[in-house]
Design a protein around this motif. Structure first.
Motif, PDB file in Angstrom:
ATOM      1  N   GLN A  68      -4.670  -8.150   3.499  1.00  0.00           N
ATOM      2  CA  GLN A  68      -5.344  -8.724   2.162  1.00  0.00           C
ATOM      3  C   GLN A  68      -6.202  -7.889   1.740  1.00  0.00           C
ATOM      4  OE1 GLN A  68      -6.306 -12.871   2.418  1.00  0.00           O
ATOM      5  NE2 GLN A  68      -6.932 -12.870   0.330  1.00  0.00           N
ATOM      6  N   ASN A  69      -7.239  -7.576   2.823  1.00  0.00           N
ATOM      7  CA  ASN A  69      -8.343  -6.563   2.482  1.00  0.00           C
ATOM      8  C   ASN A  69      -7.804  -5.383   1.923  1.00  0.00           C
ATOM      9  OD1 ASN A  69     -11.196  -6.191   2.797  1.00  0.00           O
ATOM     10  ND2 ASN A  69     -10.344  -4.348   3.662  1.00  0.00           N
ATOM     11  N   ASN A  70      -6.929  -4.671   2.502  1.00  0.00           N
ATOM     12  CA  ASN A  70      -6.193  -3.405   1.954  1.00  0.00           C
ATOM     13  C   ASN A  70      -5.722  -3.373   0.825  1.00  0.00           C
ATOM     14  OD1 ASN A  70      -7.049  -2.203   4.541  1.00  0.00           O
ATOM     15  ND2 ASN A  70      -5.080  -2.411   5.404  1.00  0.00           N
ATOM     16  N   MET A  71      -5.089  -4.599   0.404  1.00  0.00           N
ATOM     17  CA  MET A  71      -4.439  -4.484  -1.029  1.00  0.00           C
ATOM     18  C   MET A  71      -5.638  -4.623  -2.118  1.00  0.00           C
ATOM     19  SD  MET A  71      -0.975  -7.013  -0.581  1.00  0.00           S
ATOM     20  CE  MET A  71      -1.838  -8.561  -0.155  1.00  0.00           C
ATOM     21  N   LEU A  72      -6.769  -5.405  -1.735  1.00  0.00           N
ATOM     22  CA  LEU A  72      -7.751  -5.721  -2.725  1.00  0.00           C
ATOM     23  C   LEU A  72      -8.617  -4.286  -2.556  1.00  0.00           C
ATOM     24  CD1 LEU A  72      -8.459  -7.860  -4.333  1.00  0.00           C
ATOM     25  CD2 LEU A  72     -10.196  -8.803  -2.594  1.00  0.00           C
ATOM     26  N   ALA A  73      -8.518  -3.744  -1.517  1.00  0.00           N
ATOM     27  CA  ALA A  73      -9.489  -2.270  -1.607  1.00  0.00           C
ATOM     28  C   ALA A  73      -8.474  -1.348  -2.691  1.00  0.00           C
ATOM     29  CB  ALA A  73      -9.314  -1.857  -0.202  1.00  0.00           C
ATOM     30  N   GLU A  74      -7.268  -1.434  -2.490  1.00  0.00           N
ATOM     31  CA  GLU A  74      -6.545  -0.381  -3.213  1.00  0.00           C
ATOM     32  C   GLU A  74      -6.644  -0.748  -4.766  1.00  0.00           C
ATOM     33  OE1 GLU A  74      -4.979   2.477  -2.764  1.00  0.00           O
ATOM     34  OE2 GLU A  74      -5.535   2.014  -0.772  1.00  0.00           O
ATOM     35  N   ARG A  75      -6.743  -1.873  -5.162  1.00  0.00           N
ATOM     36  CA  ARG A  75      -7.368  -2.425  -6.585  1.00  0.00           C
ATOM     37  C   ARG A  75      -8.570  -1.831  -6.757  1.00  0.00           C
ATOM     38  NH1 ARG A  75      -6.165  -8.797  -7.637  1.00  0.00           N
ATOM     39  NH2 ARG A  75      -7.186  -8.010  -9.375  1.00  0.00           N
ATOM     40  N   GLY A  78      -8.464   1.918  -7.333  1.00  0.00           N
ATOM     41  CA  GLY A  78      -7.693   2.303  -8.967  1.00  0.00           C
ATOM     42  C   GLY A  78      -8.684   2.164  -9.873  1.00  0.00           C
ATOM     43  N   TRP A  79      -9.607   0.884  -9.893  1.00  0.00           N
ATOM     44  CA  TRP A  79     -10.358   0.961 -10.825  1.00  0.00           C
ATOM     45  C   TRP A  79     -11.429   2.139 -10.638  1.00  0.00           C
ATOM     46  CZ3 TRP A  79     -15.592   0.328 -11.601  1.00  0.00           C
ATOM     47  CH2 TRP A  79     -16.026  -0.270 -12.980  1.00  0.00           C
ATOM     48  N   ARG A  84     -13.666   7.071 -12.740  1.00  0.00           N
ATOM     49  CA  ARG A  84     -14.055   8.234 -12.373  1.00  0.00           C
ATOM     50  C   ARG A  84     -15.544   7.906 -11.782  1.00  0.00           C
ATOM     51  NH1 ARG A  84     -12.527  13.387 -15.838  1.00  0.00           N
ATOM     52  NH2 ARG A  84     -10.319  12.800 -16.540  1.00  0.00           N
ATOM     53  N   VAL A  85     -15.318   6.752 -10.962  1.00  0.00           N
ATOM     54  CA  VAL A  85     -16.560   6.802  -9.944  1.00  0.00           C
ATOM     55  C   VAL A  85     -16.291   7.061  -8.799  1.00  0.00           C
ATOM     56  CG1 VAL A  85     -18.056   4.750  -9.221  1.00  0.00           C
ATOM     57  CG2 VAL A  85     -17.212   4.579 -11.492  1.00  0.00           C
ATOM     58  N   LEU A  86     -17.414   7.852  -8.094  1.00  0.00           N
ATOM     59  CA  LEU A  86     -17.485   8.225  -6.827  1.00  0.00           C
ATOM     60  C   LEU A  86     -18.071   6.985  -5.994  1.00  0.00           C
ATOM     61  CD1 LEU A  86     -16.870  10.628  -4.802  1.00  0.00           C
ATOM     62  CD2 LEU A  86     -19.212  11.414  -5.230  1.00  0.00           C
ATOM     63  N   ALA A  87     -17.224   6.407  -5.375  1.00  0.00           N
ATOM     64  CA  ALA A  87     -17.650   5.318  -4.256  1.00  0.00           C
ATOM     65  C   ALA A  87     -17.837   5.962  -3.011  1.00  0.00           C
ATOM     66  CB  ALA A  87     -16.836   4.111  -4.438  1.00  0.00           C
ATOM     67  N   LEU A  88     -18.789   5.787  -2.286  1.00  0.00           N
ATOM     68  CA  LEU A  88     -18.964   6.141  -1.116  1.00  0.00           C
ATOM     69  C   LEU A  88     -19.585   4.829  -0.278  1.00  0.00           C
ATOM     70  CD1 LEU A  88     -20.891   9.470  -1.406  1.00  0.00           C
ATOM     71  CD2 LEU A  88     -18.542   9.178  -1.368  1.00  0.00           C
ATOM     72  N   GLY A 186     -12.205   0.567  -0.546  1.00  0.00           N
ATOM     73  CA  GLY A 186     -11.470   1.282  -1.879  1.00  0.00           C
ATOM     74  C   GLY A 186     -12.488   2.524  -2.033  1.00  0.00           C
ATOM     75  N   GLU A 187     -13.468   2.871  -1.110  1.00  0.00           N
ATOM     76  CA  GLU A 187     -14.176   4.014  -1.342  1.00  0.00           C
ATOM     77  C   GLU A 187     -13.443   5.403  -1.549  1.00  0.00           C
ATOM     78  OE1 GLU A 187     -14.648   2.269   1.654  1.00  0.00           O
ATOM     79  OE2 GLU A 187     -13.413   3.426   2.806  1.00  0.00           O
ATOM     80  N   ALA A 188     -14.122   6.480  -1.926  1.00  0.00           N
ATOM     81  CA  ALA A 188     -13.496   7.705  -1.742  1.00  0.00           C
ATOM     82  C   ALA A 188     -13.611   8.184  -0.273  1.00  0.00           C
ATOM     83  CB  ALA A 188     -14.202   8.685  -3.005  1.00  0.00           C
TER      84      ALA A 188
END
Ligand SMILES: Nc1nc2c(ncn2[C@@H]2O[C@H](COP(=O)(O)OP(=O)(O)OP(=O)(O)O)[C@@H](O)[C@H]2O)c(=O)[nH]1
Ligand SMILES: [Zn+2]
Ligand SMILES: [Zn+2]
Length: 272
Positions: A68-75, A78-79, A84-88, A186-188
């Motif tokens: 469930q976490n992985n599915m939400l992380a993929e969303r 994608g966002w 074009r946000v670099l999430a670390l 969902g981080e890069a």
């Protein structure tokens, strides 16, 4: 819920904003992972079977939570990519210097890129207050008894922060070298921080964290003359676990090594 270490993050996750007293958002009140299954097999179980059944159910629940976490992380991912946000995702044991590194990093980037921050801690807004002092939008996620951030908490905090196009989003995870490694946000990239006071064998003792990380920052190099820590050995251990791991040695105290780290960030931001 964290079955990995037996702690429970199910209740009491709250978002807070520094300086905004009545801001208080609960995360995960709706349909969280806890659900009861009723099993009616029409026969009785002996103890050994019961025990085995319980173990299987625990493993299944753990897999459900991670799925469930992985599915939400993929969303989330994608966002971030669309915007074009670099999430670390910054990870380390407590006190390695995650917030100190952010305090030194953010002012060096602000001129060219907007920055927002999500701070994860079990309690207090201490870290969010430190980031707020830089004049950067920040949300504190207090996980209560939970030992890691999850994708749902990040999704909720991102909704509040609404990061700008081509910006940097720094997510400081709860200080813990174990469970946060399992939860994709969902981080890069995952940035693991280790400091020279922790012992150079940590990559071998906590291999999952170093295996999952993209880059390792070895912090507090200013203390090397005072501690029994061999950076080359630590790096070699880390490479045994993950030979793709990038490696930068720095000191948030003196600023040594920050040129290399800021260059790494600028290259990522330029590629957005
Ligand atoms: N000597 C030295 N001390 C440092 C350095 N970086 C951080 N510290 C100190 O280490 C302590 C912990 O730093 P923080 O930045 O709060 O660490 P953290 O990883 O954010 O801690 P948690 O959020 O509690 O997990 C503080 O007393 C810092 O001043 C460094 O490069 N050198
Ligand atoms: Zn845990
Ligand atoms: Zn911190």
């Amino acid at each position: 819920m964290c079955d990995t270490c037996g702690c429970s993050g199910d209740g009491g996750v709250v978002l807070r904003k520094p300086g905004v007293k009545n801001y208080h958002v609960h995360v995960g009140d709706d349909g969280h992972h806890d659900h009861e299954h009723s099993h009616d097999h029409g026969h009785s179980h002996d103890h050994a079977h019961d025990h085995h059944h319980g173990e299987a159910r625990k493993v299944q629940m753990e897999q459900d939570v991670l799925l469930q976490n992985n599915m939400l992380a993929e969303r989330n991912r994608g966002w971030f990519e669309a915007r074009r946000v670099l999430a670390l995702n910054f990870l380390s044991s407590p006190g390695s210097g995650k917030t100190s590194i952010l305090e030194k990093t953010i002012p060096a980037l602000l001129e060219r890129h907007p920055v927002t921050v999500i701070e994860g801690d079990q309690q207090t807004t201490n870290d969010a207050d430190r980031i707020d002092a830089l004049g950067v939008p920040v949300i504190q996620v207090n996980t209560g008894t939970g030992c890691h951030l999850d994708a749902q908490m990040v999704q909720r905090a991102v909704k509040e922060l609404d990061p700008a196009e081509r910006s940097l989003l720094c997510i400081e995870n709860v200080g813990n070298l174990v469970c946060p490694a399992l939860f994709d946000l969902g981080e890069a990239a995952k940035v693991v921080v280790i400091s020279v006071t922790e012992g150079d064998d940590k990559p071998l003792k906590y291999p999952t964290m170093f295996h999952e990380a993209d880059i390792c920052l070895l912090n507090k190099t200013d203390l090397l003359p005072h501690v029994d820590f061999d950076p080359a050995k630590c790096r070699e251990y880390a490479m045994q676990v993950n030979h793709h791991l990038e490696w930068i040695e720095l000191s948030a105290r003196t600023g040594e090594g920050f040129d290399e780290w800021i260059a790494w960030l600028n290259a990522k931001l330029a590629a957005l």
